[in-house]
Design a protein around this motif. Sequence first.
Motif, PDB file in Angstrom:
ATOM      1  N   GLN A  11       0.761  -1.169   0.004  1.00 23.26           N
ATOM      2  CA  GLN A  11      -0.151   0.116   0.010  1.00 23.26           C
ATOM      3  C   GLN A  11       0.791   1.136   0.042  1.00 23.26           C
ATOM      4  N   ILE A  12       0.411   2.419  -0.312  1.00 24.83           N
ATOM      5  CA  ILE A  12       0.948   3.609  -0.422  1.00 24.83           C
ATOM      6  C   ILE A  12       0.276   4.760   0.427  1.00 24.83           C
TER       7      ILE A  12
ATOM      8  N   SER B 167      -4.820  13.749  -1.251  1.00 16.10           N
ATOM      9  CA  SER B 167      -4.860  12.349  -1.114  1.00 16.10           C
ATOM     10  C   SER B 167      -6.190  11.764  -0.441  1.00 16.10           C
ATOM     11  N   LEU B 168      -7.178  12.976   0.123  1.00 19.73           N
ATOM     12  CA  LEU B 168      -8.250  12.208   0.779  1.00 19.73           C
ATOM     13  C   LEU B 168      -9.506  13.027  -0.137  1.00 19.73           C
ATOM     14  N   ASN B 169     -10.413  12.278  -0.430  1.00 19.79           N
ATOM     15  CA  ASN B 169     -11.619  12.564  -1.162  1.00 19.79           C
ATOM     16  C   ASN B 169     -12.578  13.526  -0.451  1.00 19.79           C
TER      17      ASN B 169
ATOM     18  N   PHE C  66       0.574   9.038   0.415  1.00 23.67           N
ATOM     19  CA  PHE C  66       0.960  10.056  -0.387  1.00 23.67           C
ATOM     20  C   PHE C  66       1.494  11.354   0.122  1.00 23.67           C
TER      21      PHE C  66
ATOM     22  N   ARG D 201      -5.704   4.688   6.230  1.00 20.62           N
ATOM     23  CA  ARG D 201      -6.065   3.992   5.033  1.00 20.62           C
ATOM     24  C   ARG D 201      -4.989   2.883   4.528  1.00 20.62           C
TER      25      ARG D 201
ATOM     26  N   GLU E  11     -13.182   2.233   2.830  1.00 23.66           N
ATOM     27  CA  GLU E  11     -13.016   1.942   1.388  1.00 23.66           C
ATOM     28  C   GLU E  11     -12.190   0.544   0.929  1.00 23.66           C
ATOM     29  N   PRO E  12     -11.010   0.636   1.772  1.00 25.36           N
ATOM     30  CA  PRO E  12     -10.333  -0.749   1.442  1.00 25.36           C
ATOM     31  C   PRO E  12     -11.280  -1.877   1.603  1.00 25.36           C
TER      32      PRO E  12
ATOM     33  N   LEU F 133      -5.471  -2.708   5.442  1.00 22.63           N
ATOM     34  CA  LEU F 133      -5.558  -4.195   4.932  1.00 22.63           C
ATOM     35  C   LEU F 133      -4.437  -4.854   5.408  1.00 22.63           C
TER      36      LEU F 133
ATOM     37  N   ASP G 119     -14.373  -2.307   1.367  1.00 26.74           N
ATOM     38  CA  ASP G 119     -15.545  -2.169   0.486  1.00 26.74           C
ATOM     39  C   ASP G 119     -14.714  -2.870  -0.685  1.00 26.74           C
TER      40      ASP G 119
END
Lengths: 408, 309
Positions: A96-97, A105-107, A99, A169, A118-119, A173, A121
Amino acid sequence: MADAILTATDLVKHYPIKGGVLRRTVGHVKAVDGVSFQLMRGETLGIVGESGCGKSTLGRLLMRLEEPTSGTLDFDGIDMYSKKGSEMRKLRRDIQIVFQDPYTSLNPRMTVGDIIGEPFDIHPDVVPKAGRRKAVQDLLDMVGLNPEHINRYPHQFSGGQRQRIGIARGIALNPKVLICDEPVSALDVSVQAQVVNLMEKLQDELGLSYVFIAHDLSVVRHISDRVGVMYLGRMAELGNEDEVYQHPTHPYTQALLSAVPVPDPTLRGKREQIVLTGDVPSPANPPSGCRFHTRCWKAQEKCKVDTPELIERPDGVGAHFSACHFAEPRLVIETVDVSDVEPDERFSSTEVVDPGALLERDGAATTAADDVVSDGTQQGEPVGEPDASREDVFREEVRGDAPDRRDI
Amino acid sequence: MTNAAISATADPSLDAGEPAGEAHSLTSDAWRLLRRRPIFWVSAGLILLFLLMAIAPGLFTNTSPTAAVLKESRATPSTENWFGRDVQGYDIYARTIYGARASIMVGVLATLFTTLLGALLGIVAGFAGGWVDTLISRITDVFFAIPLLLGGILFMSTFQSDVNTSYFVIVMKVVLVLALLGWPSITRLMRSSVLQVKPNDYVQAARALGASPWRIIRQHILPNAMAPVIVVSTINLGVYIAVEATLSYLGIGLTPPAISWGVAISAAQSGLRSAPHMLLFPAMFLSLAVLAFIMLGDAVRDAFDPKTR
């Protein structure tokens, strides 16, 4: 040393330059031009270099956000560039990354809970649907944010807090490798230390391996086990932290290190600074032979013809990887490793202050603007004039000097 | 004040102000900004009024718009007939109320179709890039080159309506020509908007997580790229109403016996000097409707524009 989790071999990324009416390819920008390295399990590999040297492109190649022109990437025994579709998606769980810019980097239209969730989902089998909210709150707690802020939007947080959300984020995972693309460059110096410390804490807790891309030499030294120095798409020097910082053998590394500001006025004018002449050549038309020969004071005919390989060369004490025909050690700067030094408690805590306990002590009215400050929540006795000394203390910490030695 | 005290008191005060669970999204911020603008309330009120007229004209008048009293032709406004009567002796007030339906229907439907078609093509072009983008962009350019009014005149005079053509078919014809010629501007806007959003790190982060293109568009690109399109569509709605009236005025849009503001304005031309009230009222309603939509679009744009905050 532990086994390698990520092995890059001859990674190349060339971007075509289109020109003319027919949009024909007239050349290539050689952003990354033959980079090889290994990342060991649980270690931090720092990648440093000036702007435009291909650090970020390398990071995106490691994430496979860009397809490489050539080269292979072995992730834990799997050839990453040969995977497609669902196999690739599955692989993405493990790498993973984070930024650079926490503001893009965040919506902005998603809540923190949706962003960190989201990960889950995308990979629904990781956490069952019922447990997701709890999992997100645990992640928020882990990165030092208030789990109750799950329904807030990114613009309600400060830069440092946003970067923590980005990190949450990234680790959601439970990946094995985290690529950090200049994660602290966009942050205030006072907040940089907190985020770096948080990342070290997470590494210990989760057994992560980091590829830490940055241009700040002190930050990289602070967090890295090994350091790679990049110049114009190639690795100039690669070795463990002491080797690269204390006896660098590549002239470019020596020049870089001599440019690090030393927050000690008694050293003013007494240390040797290597000032490079000229600009970085264009990556569209890089110099032949050694990429650095146009600016190197040691350059000879051989450098213009032969490309020096990145091989182990003696550095006075032992030997480490360096890509210079005339590699020789040189003490450039007096730097001290602070890894074993007791951290300064006032500035290293990543804990969130229990608001209730302090409210009883001081119930003064505050404004929302104070939220920024609350990012740097510190427990314990504060020292006077926090604004004036914050920046200095971080630098001191990197250098390893005790704050009381500052007084001249 | 000490550092710890600042940070400690900041959090509880925030929590007291808004319980966990409440949050400000950009949309709710925009709404709060919009709520304070009188121009928004005026235009929204006018639009609601016109919408009500279009849906239920019976609420505003009991007079039939087709009840002609020929002997009172061109009667000036009086207590009996507020807006007077036209050449045919129709009650102008009733005709104006009933005329709203055609204008609003054309405006709303044309906006709906252009926005859907334009946004869809714009997203595909911007997201896919490469030859798909080139193809869509060139087709857009071709359609963009046709002037709206000229194209409308060509289309309507090629596919002429006669007396037997039903009201609905004529309205749909006008909608079709507006949709056919109006989508390019929305496509261009949407495409540029998508191109602006696409390189953002949060889109890259979603890709890095393994999100599908559909998910990226739905979750990340569309919500962030939609605002300018909504604004322009609102403004366009007013423009489409005006174009419908223009086409009707030229006699190629809606034609009598259909009732519309454009038709009324066209008919009023004959007695402009002797009975100016025949022109005044439908023209006033038309202007008000167009103005209301443009003002609304303006207010919405201001509210969504982050630079104004």
